[in-house]
Write a protein that holds these residues in place. Structure first.
Motif, PDB file in Angstrom:
ATOM      1  N   ASN A   1      15.320   5.774   0.117  1.00 22.19           N
ATOM      2  CA  ASN A   1      16.251   6.881  -0.114  1.00 22.19           C
ATOM      3  C   ASN A   1      16.614   7.024  -1.598  1.00 22.19           C
ATOM      4  O   ASN A   1      17.771   7.229  -1.957  1.00 22.19           O
ATOM      5  N   PHE A   2      15.605   6.864  -2.444  1.00 23.85           N
ATOM      6  CA  PHE A   2      15.722   7.105  -3.878  1.00 23.85           C
ATOM      7  C   PHE A   2      14.707   8.179  -4.235  1.00 23.85           C
ATOM      8  O   PHE A   2      13.822   8.495  -3.446  1.00 23.85           O
ATOM      9  N   SER A   3      14.781   8.698  -5.427  1.00 23.53           N
ATOM     10  CA  SER A   3      13.797   9.691  -5.851  1.00 23.53           C
ATOM     11  C   SER A   3      12.537   8.998  -6.366  1.00 23.53           C
ATOM     12  O   SER A   3      12.591   7.852  -6.837  1.00 23.53           O
ATOM     13  N   GLN A   4      11.434   9.712  -6.298  1.00 17.73           N
ATOM     14  CA  GLN A   4      10.183   9.177  -6.827  1.00 17.73           C
ATOM     15  C   GLN A   4      10.317   8.985  -8.324  1.00 17.73           C
ATOM     16  O   GLN A   4       9.785   8.020  -8.879  1.00 17.73           O
ATOM     17  N   SER A   5      11.050   9.852  -8.984  1.00 23.29           N
ATOM     18  CA  SER A   5      11.207   9.708 -10.434  1.00 23.29           C
ATOM     19  C   SER A   5      11.990   8.443 -10.792  1.00 23.29           C
ATOM     20  O   SER A   5      11.729   7.826 -11.825  1.00 23.29           O
ATOM     21  N   ALA A   6      12.918   8.025  -9.925  1.00 18.81           N
ATOM     22  CA  ALA A   6      13.643   6.770 -10.169  1.00 18.81           C
ATOM     23  C   ALA A   6      12.675   5.591 -10.130  1.00 18.81           C
ATOM     24  O   ALA A   6      12.704   4.729 -11.017  1.00 18.81           O
ATOM     25  N   ILE A   7      11.815   5.570  -9.123  1.00 17.83           N
ATOM     26  CA  ILE A   7      10.818   4.492  -9.008  1.00 17.83           C
ATOM     27  C   ILE A   7       9.917   4.506 -10.254  1.00 17.83           C
ATOM     28  O   ILE A   7       9.645   3.458 -10.844  1.00 17.83           O
TER      29      ILE A   7
ATOM     30  N   ASN B   1       0.814  -1.221   0.000  1.00 11.95           N
ATOM     31  CA  ASN B   1       0.000   0.000   0.000  1.00 11.95           C
ATOM     32  C   ASN B   1       0.844   1.267   0.000  1.00 11.95           C
ATOM     33  O   ASN B   1       0.564   2.202   0.744  1.00 11.95           O
ATOM     34  N   LEU B   2       1.867   1.277  -0.831  1.00 11.37           N
ATOM     35  CA  LEU B   2       2.773   2.414  -0.894  1.00 11.37           C
ATOM     36  C   LEU B   2       2.661   3.123  -2.236  1.00 11.37           C
ATOM     37  O   LEU B   2       2.532   2.475  -3.276  1.00 11.37           O
ATOM     38  N   SER B   3       2.719   4.439  -2.198  1.00 11.76           N
ATOM     39  CA  SER B   3       2.836   5.201  -3.443  1.00 11.76           C
ATOM     40  C   SER B   3       4.289   5.143  -3.888  1.00 11.76           C
ATOM     41  O   SER B   3       5.178   4.731  -3.130  1.00 11.76           O
ATOM     42  N   GLN B   4       4.541   5.573  -5.095  1.00 13.09           N
ATOM     43  CA  GLN B   4       5.925   5.642  -5.558  1.00 13.09           C
ATOM     44  C   GLN B   4       6.737   6.565  -4.655  1.00 13.09           C
ATOM     45  O   GLN B   4       7.877   6.249  -4.304  1.00 13.09           O
ATOM     46  N   ALA B   5       6.155   7.676  -4.262  1.00 16.56           N
ATOM     47  CA  ALA B   5       6.857   8.636  -3.402  1.00 16.56           C
ATOM     48  C   ALA B   5       7.171   8.026  -2.038  1.00 16.56           C
ATOM     49  O   ALA B   5       8.267   8.237  -1.493  1.00 16.56           O
ATOM     50  N   GLN B   6       6.233   7.279  -1.473  1.00 17.59           N
ATOM     51  CA  GLN B   6       6.465   6.656  -0.167  1.00 17.59           C
ATOM     52  C   GLN B   6       7.571   5.613  -0.247  1.00 17.59           C
ATOM     53  O   GLN B   6       8.428   5.548   0.636  1.00 17.59           O
ATOM     54  N   LEU B   7       7.546   4.786  -1.292  1.00 14.71           N
ATOM     55  CA  LEU B   7       8.590   3.784  -1.462  1.00 14.71           C
ATOM     56  C   LEU B   7       9.943   4.463  -1.656  1.00 14.71           C
ATOM     57  O   LEU B   7      10.944   4.063  -1.057  1.00 14.71           O
TER      58      LEU B   7
END
Length: 73
Positions: free
Chosen positions: A26-32, A15-21
């Motif tokens: 410790n990565f950027s949301q854009s990387a995910i 139940n995680l958003s890309q931003a939460q993951l």
């Protein structure tokens, strides 16, 4: 199933958003987002971080084995 599918599946299972993951790893949301869109591949350290966070093997993250450890290829 490949790394893209596994990352999406595990992220949604938790139940995680890309931003939460991204924040937890410790990565950027854009990387995910790029991994999930298959625009880039995660680095070895990113795959290890994903495996550690989700308590899965790196082979599972890469789609090389199923959840029971059986090779898929």
């Amino acid at each position: 199933m490949d790394y893209r599918d596994r990352i999406i599946e595990l992220r949604k299972d938790y139940n995680l958003s890309q931003a939460q993951l991204a924040e937890k790893l410790n990565f950027s949301q854009s990387a995910i987002a790029k991994w999930e869109a298959k625009r880039t591949e995660p680095t070895a350290s990113a795959i290890t971080a994903l495996a550690d966070f989700f308590n899965k093997s790196t082979d599972y993250i890469l789609g090389r084995e199923d959840e029971w450890g059986n090779k898929t290829h």
